[in-house]
Scaffold this motif. Structure first.
Motif, short mmCIF file in Angstrom:
data_model
loop_
_atom_site.label_atom_id
_atom_site.label_comp_id
_atom_site.label_asym_id
_atom_site.label_seq_id
_atom_site.Cartn_x
_atom_site.Cartn_y
_atom_site.Cartn_z
N ARG A 243 12.15 -2.92 -0.71
CA ARG A 243 12.35 -4.05 0.20
C ARG A 243 11.66 -3.80 1.54
O ARG A 243 11.05 -4.71 2.12
CB ARG A 243 13.85 -4.31 0.42
N ASP A 244 11.76 -2.57 2.05
CA ASP A 244 11.09 -2.24 3.32
C ASP A 244 9.58 -2.43 3.20
O ASP A 244 8.94 -2.95 4.13
CB ASP A 244 11.38 -0.78 3.69
N TRP A 255 -2.51 -2.48 4.98
CA TRP A 255 -2.11 -1.57 3.89
C TRP A 255 -1.91 -0.15 4.41
O TRP A 255 -0.90 0.50 4.11
CB TRP A 255 -3.18 -1.62 2.80
N SER A 256 -2.85 0.33 5.20
CA SER A 256 -2.77 1.70 5.69
C SER A 256 -1.55 1.91 6.58
O SER A 256 -0.82 2.90 6.46
CB SER A 256 -4.05 2.05 6.45
N THR A 261 3.85 4.19 7.60
CA THR A 261 5.26 3.96 7.95
C THR A 261 6.17 4.45 6.84
O THR A 261 7.17 5.15 7.09
CB THR A 261 5.51 2.47 8.21
N GLN A 262 5.85 4.12 5.61
CA GLN A 262 6.71 4.51 4.50
C GLN A 262 6.66 6.00 4.22
O GLN A 262 7.65 6.59 3.78
CB GLN A 262 6.35 3.70 3.25
N ALA A 263 5.52 6.63 4.45
CA ALA A 263 5.44 8.09 4.30
C ALA A 263 6.36 8.79 5.28
O ALA A 263 7.01 9.79 4.95
CB ALA A 263 3.99 8.56 4.49
N VAL A 280 4.28 3.36 -2.57
CA VAL A 280 2.83 3.29 -2.81
C VAL A 280 2.52 2.21 -3.84
O VAL A 280 1.58 1.41 -3.68
CB VAL A 280 2.31 4.66 -3.27
N LEU A 281 3.30 2.17 -4.89
CA LEU A 281 3.08 1.20 -5.96
C LEU A 281 3.32 -0.23 -5.47
O LEU A 281 2.52 -1.13 -5.73
CB LEU A 281 4.02 1.53 -7.13
N THR A 282 4.40 -0.44 -4.74
CA THR A 282 4.70 -1.77 -4.21
C THR A 282 3.60 -2.24 -3.27
O THR A 282 3.16 -3.40 -3.33
CB THR A 282 6.06 -1.76 -3.50
N ALA A 283 3.13 -1.35 -2.41
CA ALA A 283 2.05 -1.71 -1.48
C ALA A 283 0.78 -2.07 -2.25
O ALA A 283 0.10 -3.05 -1.92
CB ALA A 283 1.79 -0.57 -0.51
#
Length: 364
Positions: A243-244, A255-256, A261-263, A280-283
């Motif tokens: 969701r995030d 994308w980057s 942020t997610q990392a 990574v997959l969702t992005a």
């Protein structure tokens, strides 16, 4: 069956379309896996290193398999199998556990039907999968099976990998055989996953299966993602991370920036854990914007478990567009042939696997 977002059951999909979508799923999974395989070492092949390699080889934007390394390049050591999975070297798919598990899942459904038990999944592992071709949680569960333990103890005894990505990579066949029915797909994937995983490891399999099932009929990939999240607990870390990632995309981050942020938010989990790989997959799916090549390229460029993520992204994107729309640079080098460690399946045709999968989907 609780279908949502305008999805409908398989009976409304014409057979020709179903067959093309399923073949697209198999072809996309294998192509995405092959794309990510040379750089599958997430602690070395970071997102930055992958892009540095692509710049060095003149391969950005990435629209084909990875180029071979230029002579004399240092710091860019690919996996030992790289010669069989780079541009100009591919002659059929090379063996990989990400594809073996899809084949073995197909075998389970053909042998036991959709009422299979977790114990029967374990029996097929012992009969058809060599021990040394299993890894992390699957190897721990295999060892436990061989020592006489039964599920769910096979997943929990001496297994530090219970939330890693292994169960997620086994889930595709449950989505392909449940087109438009994510509830059913998630239920099947759960029964398989609990042999070796717990918590977010199981939820990852349920999410991936539901996502692929939804991809057959959802109007776009974002709707498929939303529907897939309905099949796992809303409060689990996997659901919150997906969701995030969707929220960052919707807010307009590129994308980057989304991956950076997610990392940061998933730091410390390791490169094979289900949760950071789901980001990574969702992005890759969202920023791929429905384009097959862009989707698998961005997903692999995202790093972490590149071949597993590339495979799942390719499966979703292939189901979305169908095999006929997959660009030929991805499909033609595969030669309609799969190398596999699964007993009885080495050299099987991709079309044959897809046809067998369609027969299962129609029998459900």
């Amino acid at each position: 069956m609780g279908l949502t977002h305008g999805e409908h059951a398989n009976g409304e999909l014409p057979r020709a379309e179903l067959a093309d979508r399923v073949l697209g799923g198999w072809t996309g999974r294998i192509a995405g896996n092959m794309l990510g395989k040379p750089v599958e070492q997430g602690d070395h092949w970071t997102r930055e290193r992958i892009d540095a390699y692509l710049r060095l080889t003149g391969a950005l934007p990435l629209t084909d398999y990875l180029p071979p390394p230029p002579p004399g390049a240092t710091g860019f050591e690919l996996r030992p199998e790289w010669r069989q999975c780079v541009r100009g070297g591919i002659d059929g798919s090379c063996r990989d556990d990400d594809i073996d598990w899809s084949i073995l899942g197909l075998r389970v459904l053909e042998t036991y039907g959709f009422a299979f038990t977790t114990e029967q999944v374990g029996r097929e592992w012992l009969l058809r999968m060599p021990y040394l071709q299993t890894f992390t949680a699957e190897r721990a569960a295999y060892r436990n099976l061989a020592n006489g333990l039964r599920p769910p103890l096979t997943a929990t005894y001496d297994n530090p990998y219970q939330e890693w990505i292994g169960a997620l990579i086994r889930a595709d066949v449950h989505g392909w055989t449940s087109p438009g029915d994510p509830r059913r797909a998630a239920s099947l994937a759960r029964r398989d996953a609990v042999l070796s995983h717990t918590g977010n490891g199981v939820y990852g399999a349920m999410w991936a299966a539901a996502l692929i099932a939804s991809a057959f009929t959802a109007p776009d990939v974002r709707c498929a993602l939303e529907t897939s999240l309905e099949r796992i607990p809303a409060s689990c870390r996997l659901a919150r991370t997906v969701r995030d990632t969707m929220a960052l995309h919707e807010a307009g981050l590129d994308w980057s920036a989304t991956l950076i942020t997610q990392a940061e938010r998933t730091a410390g989990l390791g490169w094979i854990h289900t949760v950071p790989n789901a980001a990574v997959l969702t992005a890759g799916l969202l920023y791929g914007e429905g384009d097959f090549s862009r989707t698998i390229a961005l997903t692999v460029r995202g790093g972490l478990d590149t071949d597993s993520n590339g495979a799942t992204a390719g499966s979703v994107a292939g189901v979305r567009c169908g095999a006929a729309a997959i660009p030929p640079q991805w499909s033609e080098p595969l030669r309609d042939r799969v190398r596999s460690a699964v007993f009885g399946f080495d050299g099987v045709g991709i079309r044959e696997l897809a046809e067998r999968t369609v027969r299962l989907a129609e029998s459900a």
